[in-house]
Scaffold this motif. Structure first.
Motif, PDB file in Angstrom:
ATOM      1  N   HIS A  20      99.540  -8.121   1.269  1.00  0.00           N
ATOM      2  CA  HIS A  20      98.860  -7.250   0.169  1.00  0.00           C
ATOM      3  C   HIS A  20      97.481  -7.736   0.064  1.00  0.00           C
ATOM      4  N   ASN A  23      94.006  -8.486  -4.198  1.00  0.00           N
ATOM      5  CA  ASN A  23      94.268  -8.808  -5.558  1.00  0.00           C
ATOM      6  C   ASN A  23      93.252  -9.778  -6.039  1.00  0.00           C
ATOM      7  N   CYS A  24      92.624  -9.345  -6.941  1.00  0.00           N
ATOM      8  CA  CYS A  24      91.353 -10.214  -7.369  1.00  0.00           C
ATOM      9  C   CYS A  24      91.514 -10.503  -9.018  1.00  0.00           C
ATOM     10  N   TYR A  25      90.920 -11.633  -9.220  1.00  0.00           N
ATOM     11  CA  TYR A  25      91.235 -12.450 -10.488  1.00  0.00           C
ATOM     12  C   TYR A  25      89.932 -13.025 -10.954  1.00  0.00           C
ATOM     13  N   GLN A  37      90.065 -13.967  -5.182  1.00  0.00           N
ATOM     14  CA  GLN A  37      90.875 -13.054  -4.144  1.00  0.00           C
ATOM     15  C   GLN A  37      91.660 -13.471  -3.446  1.00  0.00           C
ATOM     16  N   HIS A  96     101.002 -12.798 -15.669  1.00  0.00           N
ATOM     17  CA  HIS A  96      99.897 -12.157 -14.991  1.00  0.00           C
ATOM     18  C   HIS A  96      98.623 -12.680 -14.781  1.00  0.00           C
ATOM     19  N   LYS A 128      93.325 -10.317 -13.739  1.00  0.00           N
ATOM     20  CA  LYS A 128      93.455  -9.574 -12.713  1.00  0.00           C
ATOM     21  C   LYS A 128      92.363  -8.494 -13.115  1.00  0.00           C
ATOM     22  N   CYS A 131      89.022  -5.197  -7.371  1.00  0.00           N
ATOM     23  CA  CYS A 131      88.201  -6.057  -6.478  1.00  0.00           C
ATOM     24  C   CYS A 131      86.876  -5.282  -6.238  1.00  0.00           C
TER      25      CYS A 131
END
Length: 132
Positions: A20, A23-25, A37, A96, A128, A131
């Motif tokens: 996957h 997913n960026c935070y 990331q 999350h 989250k 990106c």
């Protein structure tokens, strides 16, 4: 085109469904920024991490590690003050969001002494985001 032509055959990346990407935070507290990331491949995790704190040099690098339950433990290699450095990092997924972990390190080491005793600071939760 013929379905058997080489450019239409599934390549290795399309067959690997456990990866996957993207997913960026991000945390932004009064101009102090942490960006993470994350790419998951089963329990293996890798990605990029950037710290941009006001009044300090930006440090940016790559990490590789594992996700154990809801805790990411990884080795982070980054450039700071024109030197390549490495240290172990920890982030816990809570509601999350990733929250960074802090704790005692082994003597003369950048590894945590006891991962089970890490403290997770929720002052700068990484939420989250899309990106870039």
């Amino acid at each position: 085109k013929d379905i058997n032509s080489p450019d239409l055959k599934p390549n290795k990346e399309t067959q690997t469904k456990s990866i996957h990407i993207g997913n960026c935070y991000k945390a932004n507290l009064e101009g102090n920024i942490i960006e993470l990331q994350v790419q998951y491949n089963d329990n293996n995790v890798s990605g990029t991490l950037t710290y941009a704190f006001e009044g300090k040099e930006v440090s940016q690098g790559m990490f590789k590690g594992k996700m154990k339950k809801n805790i990411l433990i990884a080795d982070y290699v980054y450039l700071s003050e024109n030197k390549t450095r490495e240290r172990q990092i920890a982030f816990k997924m809570i509601n999350h969001q990733f929250v960074e972990g802090y704790g005692e390190r082994l003597e003369n080491s950048t590894k945590f002494k006891d991962i089970s005793k890490l403290k997770f600071n929720s002052n700068m939760p990484l939420k989250k985001v899309d990106c870039p």
